[in-house]
Design a protein around this motif. Sequence first.
Motif, PDB file in Angstrom:
ATOM      1  N   ASP A 131       0.779  -1.231  -0.041  1.00 14.42           N
ATOM      2  CA  ASP A 131      -0.012  -0.030  -0.079  1.00 14.42           C
ATOM      3  C   ASP A 131       0.979   1.287  -0.046  1.00 14.42           C
ATOM      4  O   ASP A 131       2.186   1.203  -0.282  1.00 14.42           O
ATOM      5  CB  ASP A 131      -1.121   0.100   1.222  1.00 14.42           C
ATOM      6  CG  ASP A 131      -0.141   0.162   2.615  1.00 14.42           C
ATOM      7  OD1 ASP A 131       0.840   0.216   2.323  1.00 14.42           O
ATOM      8  OD2 ASP A 131      -0.925   0.076   3.730  1.00 14.42           O
ATOM      9  N   GLU A 132       0.412   2.405   0.258  1.00 15.29           N
ATOM     10  CA  GLU A 132       1.008   3.708   0.004  1.00 15.29           C
ATOM     11  C   GLU A 132       1.692   4.176   1.509  1.00 15.29           C
ATOM     12  O   GLU A 132       1.656   5.286   1.660  1.00 15.29           O
ATOM     13  CB  GLU A 132       0.285   4.738  -0.571  1.00 15.29           C
ATOM     14  CG  GLU A 132       0.195   4.148  -2.194  1.00 15.29           C
ATOM     15  CD  GLU A 132      -0.818   5.569  -2.858  1.00 15.29           C
ATOM     16  OE1 GLU A 132      -1.204   6.480  -2.311  1.00 15.29           O
ATOM     17  OE2 GLU A 132      -1.009   5.160  -3.931  1.00 15.29           O
ATOM     18  N   ASN A 133       1.916   3.342   2.380  1.00 17.04           N
ATOM     19  CA  ASN A 133       2.214   3.612   3.507  1.00 17.04           C
ATOM     20  C   ASN A 133       3.776   3.600   3.665  1.00 17.04           C
ATOM     21  O   ASN A 133       4.435   2.755   4.075  1.00 17.04           O
ATOM     22  CB  ASN A 133       1.696   2.502   4.652  1.00 17.04           C
ATOM     23  CG  ASN A 133       2.019   3.011   6.051  1.00 17.04           C
ATOM     24  OD1 ASN A 133       2.413   4.211   6.496  1.00 17.04           O
ATOM     25  ND2 ASN A 133       1.730   2.052   6.964  1.00 17.04           N
ATOM     26  N   PHE A 134       4.162   4.619   2.986  1.00 15.19           N
ATOM     27  CA  PHE A 134       5.707   4.829   2.910  1.00 15.19           C
ATOM     28  C   PHE A 134       6.553   4.910   4.044  1.00 15.19           C
ATOM     29  O   PHE A 134       5.898   5.374   5.211  1.00 15.19           O
ATOM     30  CB  PHE A 134       6.019   6.336   2.087  1.00 15.19           C
ATOM     31  CG  PHE A 134       5.421   6.503   0.658  1.00 15.19           C
ATOM     32  CD1 PHE A 134       6.074   5.790  -0.186  1.00 15.19           C
ATOM     33  CD2 PHE A 134       4.204   7.144   0.518  1.00 15.19           C
ATOM     34  CE1 PHE A 134       5.361   5.670  -1.671  1.00 15.19           C
ATOM     35  CE2 PHE A 134       3.704   6.921  -0.733  1.00 15.19           C
ATOM     36  CZ  PHE A 134       4.307   6.286  -1.801  1.00 15.19           C
ATOM     37  N   GLY A 135       7.514   4.280   4.172  1.00 18.52           N
ATOM     38  CA  GLY A 135       8.509   3.933   5.318  1.00 18.52           C
ATOM     39  C   GLY A 135       7.972   2.616   6.029  1.00 18.52           C
ATOM     40  O   GLY A 135       8.764   1.979   6.641  1.00 18.52           O
ATOM     41  N   SER A 136       6.783   2.182   5.684  1.00 14.74           N
ATOM     42  CA  SER A 136       6.578   0.919   6.289  1.00 14.74           C
ATOM     43  C   SER A 136       5.181   0.105   5.432  1.00 14.74           C
ATOM     44  O   SER A 136       4.101   0.068   5.963  1.00 14.74           O
ATOM     45  CB  SER A 136       6.216   0.827   7.829  1.00 14.74           C
ATOM     46  OG  SER A 136       5.636  -0.432   8.309  1.00 14.74           O
ATOM     47  N   GLY A 137       5.377  -0.173   4.103  1.00 11.47           N
ATOM     48  CA  GLY A 137       4.371  -0.521   3.304  1.00 11.47           C
ATOM     49  C   GLY A 137       3.883  -1.950   3.614  1.00 11.47           C
ATOM     50  O   GLY A 137       4.613  -2.717   4.175  1.00 11.47           O
ATOM     51  N   LYS A 138       2.631  -1.704   3.546  1.00 14.85           N
ATOM     52  CA  LYS A 138       1.708  -3.085   3.963  1.00 14.85           C
ATOM     53  C   LYS A 138       1.804  -4.120   2.648  1.00 14.85           C
ATOM     54  O   LYS A 138       1.184  -3.620   1.619  1.00 14.85           O
ATOM     55  CB  LYS A 138       0.467  -2.755   4.661  1.00 14.85           C
ATOM     56  CG  LYS A 138      -0.191  -4.017   5.364  1.00 14.85           C
ATOM     57  CD  LYS A 138      -1.412  -3.521   6.008  1.00 14.85           C
ATOM     58  CE  LYS A 138      -2.226  -4.517   6.669  1.00 14.85           C
ATOM     59  NZ  LYS A 138      -3.100  -5.128   5.736  1.00 14.85           N
ATOM     60  N   VAL A 139       2.323  -5.244   2.704  1.00 10.76           N
ATOM     61  CA  VAL A 139       2.288  -6.039   1.465  1.00 10.76           C
ATOM     62  C   VAL A 139       1.055  -6.650   1.274  1.00 10.76           C
ATOM     63  O   VAL A 139       0.205  -7.099   1.939  1.00 10.76           O
ATOM     64  CB  VAL A 139       3.326  -7.271   1.675  1.00 10.76           C
ATOM     65  CG1 VAL A 139       3.182  -8.070   0.713  1.00 10.76           C
ATOM     66  CG2 VAL A 139       4.546  -6.692   2.020  1.00 10.76           C
TER      67      VAL A 139
END
Length: 271
Positions: A155-163
Amino acid sequence: MKVLKFGGTSVANASRIKEVYSIVSKQHKADKKLVVVCSALGGVTDELIKMSKLASLRDDQYKKVLQQIRQRHLTCILDLGLNKDKELLRFMDQTVESFSDLLHGISLVKELSLRTLDFISGQGEVMSSRIVASYFNHQKLKSDFIDARKLVITDENFGSGKVDFKITNNNIRKHIDQKGRVSVVTGFIGATNDGEMTTLGRGGSDYSAAIFGAALDADEIQIWTDVDGVLTADPRKVKKAIPVGSMTYTEAMEMSHFGAKVIHPPTIQPA
Ligand code: ASP
Ligand code: MG
């Protein structure tokens, strides 16, 4: 099928990378289906982040850090005897040039978004994995450089993307060669559906290894590091720490969630 992950200390310089080759080529004799996941050369991720932050403060020291990062990789390339790999050298030039443009932009606007930081901090794995793949081929161990941005979708959770495991597993199964060529994969990074680079959180290369291992139904995921296994305590702090012979997945998960640095917490889930 086995997945072997090598952390930053294991690929820190040319002599370490030669060791990696010796471990991988030995295992390749017994099992032709190998995936090798690489971290950035030890300390490089920190340097990439530091460089980006300096640029965002409009501190020109960032240029010096960039030159050090460049020099470190070039030294490694030369020490491995890869100076004839024109493609690798061109790639290094292009990477440094794009950093230079980007950092200049960051220093002008004095702004560093998480998205831009991911784009920069994840390049350490691209550089290290390219070097490792090139060295394996140089040693006649046929290998492909695999850019995880093409396979690991987050996803677009930059720094800790959820796969997104559904898409990711599919991509991995489709693209990883299982006929004998070694796949050398960038740890730590992925991309959004739109192709924007993301990272999986600091220390995330362990997780990358588990993602590939699970997708390919590997027999083993090996995490190679600078200590001999999981110890009863951090050996840097407790001299008498001894290796733990075996542990359950649950124990490993608890241990990592409670702060043991030996393994990145989300790693156990796919494993
Ligand atoms: N290079 C990344 C980091 O330093 C990922 C990793 O080493 O696992 O966090
Ligand atoms: Mg680590």
